[in-house]
Structures are given as structure tokens and as C-alpha cells.
Write a protein that holds these residues in place. Structure first.
Motif, PDB file in Angstrom:
ATOM      1  N   ILE A 176      16.166 -10.042  -8.154  1.00  0.00           N
ATOM      2  CA  ILE A 176      15.121  -9.109  -7.693  1.00  0.00           C
ATOM      3  C   ILE A 176      15.389  -7.735  -8.554  1.00  0.00           C
ATOM      4  N   TRP A 177      16.682  -7.281  -8.741  1.00  0.00           N
ATOM      5  CA  TRP A 177      17.002  -6.045  -9.443  1.00  0.00           C
ATOM      6  C   TRP A 177      16.583  -6.238 -10.910  1.00  0.00           C
ATOM      7  N   LYS A 178      16.977  -7.559 -11.536  1.00  0.00           N
ATOM      8  CA  LYS A 178      16.509  -7.827 -12.739  1.00  0.00           C
ATOM      9  C   LYS A 178      14.936  -7.662 -13.186  1.00  0.00           C
ATOM     10  N   ARG A 179      14.249  -8.450 -12.087  1.00  0.00           N
ATOM     11  CA  ARG A 179      12.883  -8.313 -12.534  1.00  0.00           C
ATOM     12  C   ARG A 179      12.297  -6.932 -12.143  1.00  0.00           C
ATOM     13  N   MET A 180      12.688  -6.287 -11.306  1.00  0.00           N
ATOM     14  CA  MET A 180      12.344  -4.962 -11.143  1.00  0.00           C
ATOM     15  C   MET A 180      12.605  -4.126 -12.449  1.00  0.00           C
ATOM     16  N   LYS A 193      18.696   0.741   1.453  1.00  0.00           N
ATOM     17  CA  LYS A 193      18.284   0.292   2.916  1.00  0.00           C
ATOM     18  C   LYS A 193      16.837   0.689   3.202  1.00  0.00           C
ATOM     19  N   LYS A 194      16.122   0.904   2.269  1.00  0.00           N
ATOM     20  CA  LYS A 194      14.696   0.760   2.163  1.00  0.00           C
ATOM     21  C   LYS A 194      13.988  -0.170   1.428  1.00  0.00           C
ATOM     22  N   GLY A 195      14.396  -0.294   0.087  1.00  0.00           N
ATOM     23  CA  GLY A 195      13.704  -1.217  -0.712  1.00  0.00           C
ATOM     24  C   GLY A 195      13.446  -0.613  -2.080  1.00  0.00           C
ATOM     25  N   TYR A 196      12.023  -1.340  -2.126  1.00  0.00           N
ATOM     26  CA  TYR A 196      11.471  -0.887  -3.533  1.00  0.00           C
ATOM     27  C   TYR A 196       9.847  -0.588  -3.028  1.00  0.00           C
ATOM     28  N   LYS A 197       9.479   0.446  -3.881  1.00  0.00           N
ATOM     29  CA  LYS A 197       7.875   0.908  -3.602  1.00  0.00           C
ATOM     30  C   LYS A 197       7.274   1.224  -4.894  1.00  0.00           C
ATOM     31  N   LEU A 198       5.963   0.763  -5.078  1.00  0.00           N
ATOM     32  CA  LEU A 198       5.536   0.699  -6.363  1.00  0.00           C
ATOM     33  C   LEU A 198       4.959   1.974  -6.533  1.00  0.00           C
ATOM     34  N   VAL A 199       5.213   2.992  -7.402  1.00  0.00           N
ATOM     35  CA  VAL A 199       4.598   4.279  -7.116  1.00  0.00           C
ATOM     36  C   VAL A 199       3.431   4.592  -8.289  1.00  0.00           C
ATOM     37  N   ASN A 249       0.863  -1.295   0.039  1.00  0.00           N
ATOM     38  CA  ASN A 249       0.093  -0.239   0.005  1.00  0.00           C
ATOM     39  C   ASN A 249       0.781   1.172  -0.138  1.00  0.00           C
ATOM     40  N   GLY A 250       1.784   1.120  -1.016  1.00  0.00           N
ATOM     41  CA  GLY A 250       2.603   2.679  -1.028  1.00  0.00           C
ATOM     42  C   GLY A 250       3.729   2.425  -0.147  1.00  0.00           C
ATOM     43  N   GLU A 251       4.042   1.738   0.602  1.00  0.00           N
ATOM     44  CA  GLU A 251       5.138   1.618   1.609  1.00  0.00           C
ATOM     45  C   GLU A 251       6.323   0.893   0.711  1.00  0.00           C
ATOM     46  N   PHE A 252       7.716   1.151   1.333  1.00  0.00           N
ATOM     47  CA  PHE A 252       8.661   0.401   0.746  1.00  0.00           C
ATOM     48  C   PHE A 252       8.611  -1.045   1.251  1.00  0.00           C
ATOM     49  N   VAL A 253       9.234  -2.072   0.415  1.00  0.00           N
ATOM     50  CA  VAL A 253       9.496  -3.436   0.832  1.00  0.00           C
ATOM     51  C   VAL A 253      10.853  -3.615   0.654  1.00  0.00           C
ATOM     52  N   SER A 254      11.420  -4.167   1.546  1.00  0.00           N
ATOM     53  CA  SER A 254      12.902  -4.316   1.735  1.00  0.00           C
ATOM     54  C   SER A 254      13.163  -5.507   0.637  1.00  0.00           C
TER      55      SER A 254
END
Length: 320
Positions: free
Chosen positions: A33-37, A52-58, A13-18
Motif C-alpha cells: 500500500i505504501w509503495k502504491r501511495m 492510526k488514521k490511514g490515508y486521505k485524498l487531498v 469523500n475526504g475522510e481517512f481510509v485506514s
């Protein structure tokens, strides 16, 4: 794997996932993971990455194709097959042409309809890339007399989906989904059946999302999410809607309408209000007092007589 990664990002829900959480849950390396992103970004997803936070869907891409739609759904029945098109006269008509040979749960989606259909043969405006124009091919083992309830299931699922997206929404019995008193969605059910069994049901929906104007004959009664000030992507809405629709649909097939009826009552914009019931050549005034277990509307008329009204018999206008 793309589906699983997207599910983690959506559920956040808009937060970062490590990256560590993604790695632990899916059993893949940080490099994978990097390749998939990057692959998801190529598909049109905006994904923010912070050390240090991860990934977030914008944001989501705003076009419909099989890969995109299938990436975000993992359901038991609905979306078992996805057919997408740039344009079609009517998704319902197309679905009827192929229904006998397609599997239960197949969905047909078009970016545009040139002859979209509403109830009673009315035209449904379907601007290119302005909405979700979708038809479901369904083959439930139910009595044909129960098929009309599917329109209420679709309305209930959409109302619940929009509410979860913080949209103030109401349902005008039996299946009109409204925002600020104007129609946001058209729903049409068509069926092939014999006396005892259903061969297939085509459930069509047109959801107004991005449109900024409508033809003059409907501009006073129709609206879109954008007109109402909501910035919601079409793909995001579709992904959120399909699981809710499937859950309610499968419950109905199993004989349980309780959650559907709860939603219909909770979001009803006519229960407890004075309404005008328009029959073929006459108008009667009454008060909408309940929705029955069969989905019919219970109305108390001015002479105190109480009647059940069935979907398709009437049109309704209610007093402010």
C-alpha cells in the motif's frame, strides 16, 4: 490496483481510509500500500497519511493524460479507449476522422482546441488547460431520429455531477447547462448514418472550469466554475461525470429514459416560466409547461395553443 486504491479514497469523500481496510479489501500488504501511495503521489495526487488514521485524498492533479484518466475509471463502455492530446483544432473533427476504426465508447480529450465548434457553426472558446474538451465516439443500435436526444443525456449527466459537487446548476432546454444564468458547457452531436441505422455518433462537450475571462462576444453569456467561485479540478470532475453519463447513456440505449427525463425536469430553469421562442424570422411568446417522454418541450402559446418543440428548431430566451 491503483484504480482500486483511488476508488476507496474517492468514495471516502475526504475522510481517512485506514491501511487495514485497504489491506483487507484489496488483499495486499501494508508495504505494498505504501509503495502504491508513493506512486500515486508521483502522478500528481496529494495524499495525506496519518498514523492510526490511514490515508486521505487531498487533491487531484490538473492535467489530462491516458494513465491518469484510466486510473480513475472502471466502466462497461465509456472510456474503453482514451486518446489524449495537447492541442487539436476540434476534438469532434478528430473523432470523426477515426470513428470508423475505433470501438464504441472511445473518448478523445484535448488540453486545448483552436477551432472548437458549437451549434449552428458557432465558435466555442477552448482556452488551454481551462476546461474539459472531450468527444465521445458512440455506436448505439438506435434509430437515427433518436440521436439528438444524446445532447440532453450529456446535459442531464453534467447537471447531476455538478449538483453532487454542491454547484447550483440549471438546464435550459434542450442542452444548455447554466450557472447563475450563464452557460458553463457547450454540447454538440454529429452523426454518420443511413436511413435506418447509425454508423457512429460524435458527442462533443466543452466544460468551462478554470477560465477567468472570455472573448468579448461571449463574456456576457458564458462563465466558468472558477468565475462562479467553485474550486473543482478538471480530473475530479471528469471522473465523477463519466460514470453518471455512462449509466444514463446505457439506460437510453436499452430504451429507458425515465431517469434522464427526471433529471431534465428537476434541473430545468424554464419549466413553468414565460419564454420567447425565436424561429428563423419571428418570435413567439409562450409558457414552458412540460418535457415529454421523447424529450420535446411542451409549450402553451398566448393563443392557448399547445405545441411540442423539437431540439434544433429554435433558440429560447426566458423572462426573469
Amino acid at each position: 490496483m491503483n484504480k482500486l486504491i483511488l476508488k476507496l479514497l474517492i468514495d471516502a469523500n475526504g475522510e481517512f481510509v485506514s491501511g487495514q481496510k485497504i489491506s483487507d479489501e484489496l488483499g495486499i500488504t501494508r508495504a505494498a500500500i505504501w509503495k502504491r501511495m508513493n506512486k500515486l503521489k508521483e502522478m500528481g495526487f496529494e495524499i495525506e497519511s496519518v498514523t492510526k488514521k490511514g490515508y486521505k485524498l487531498v487533491s487531484y492533479p490538473d492535467f489530462m493524460n491516458n494513465d491518469l484518466i484510466e486510473t480513475g475509471i472502471d466502466l462497461k463502455k465509456i472510456g474503453s479507449k482514451v486518446i489524449t492530446m495537447e492541442t487539436v483544432e476540434s476534438t469532434n473533427d478528430f473523432a470523426k476522422q477515426i470513428a470508423r476504426d475505433e470501438q464504441d465508447g472511445t473518448i478523445v480529450i484535448s488540453e486545448e482546441q483552436t477551432r472548437g465548434k458549437g451549434r449552428r457553426g458557432r465558435f466555442f472558446y477552448s482556452g488551454s488547460k481551462e476546461g474539459i474538451y472531450i468527444s465521445f465516439i458512440l455506436k448505439p443500435q438506435i434509430e437515427p431520429s433518436k440521436a439528438s436526444f444524446l445532447t440532453s443525456i450529456a446535459a442531464a449527466a453534467l447537471a447531476k455531477t455538478l449538483d453532487e459537487l454542491n454547484v447550483e446548476v440549471g438546464i435550459k432546454w434542450p442542452n444548455d447547462v447554466l450557472i447563475d444564468g450563464k452557460k458553463i458547457c457547450g454540447i454538440l452531436t454529429e452523426m454518420s448514418a443511413d436511413v435506418e441505422s447509425v454508423e457512429y455518433i460524435i458527442l462533443g462537450m466543452g466544460i468551462n472550469i478554470k477560465g477567468e475571462s472570455f472573448p468579448k462576444e461571449i463574456k456576457d453569456i458564458a462563465t466558468s466554475l472558477k468565475i462562479q467561485g467553485y474550486n473543482i479540478g478538471r480530473l475530479e470532475l471528469l471522473w465523477r461525470f463519466l460514470p453518471i453519463f455512462e449509466e444514463l447513456y446505457l439506460s437510453f440505449v436499452d430504451g429507458d429514459k425515465s431517469e434522464i427525463l427526471k433529471i431534465l425536469k428537476e434541473y430545468s430553469c424554464i419549466l413553468g416560466k414565460e419564454i420567447y421562442i425565436h424561429y428563423q424570422d419571428k418570435v413567439e411568446k409562450g409558457k414552458a409547461i412540460d418535457i415529454t417522454k421523447d424529450g420535446t418541450l411542451l409549450v402553451e402559446f398566448e393563443n392557448k395553443e399547445v405545441k411540442e418543440l423539437n431540439s434544433g428548431e429554435i433558440s429560447i430566451r426566458w423572462e426573469s
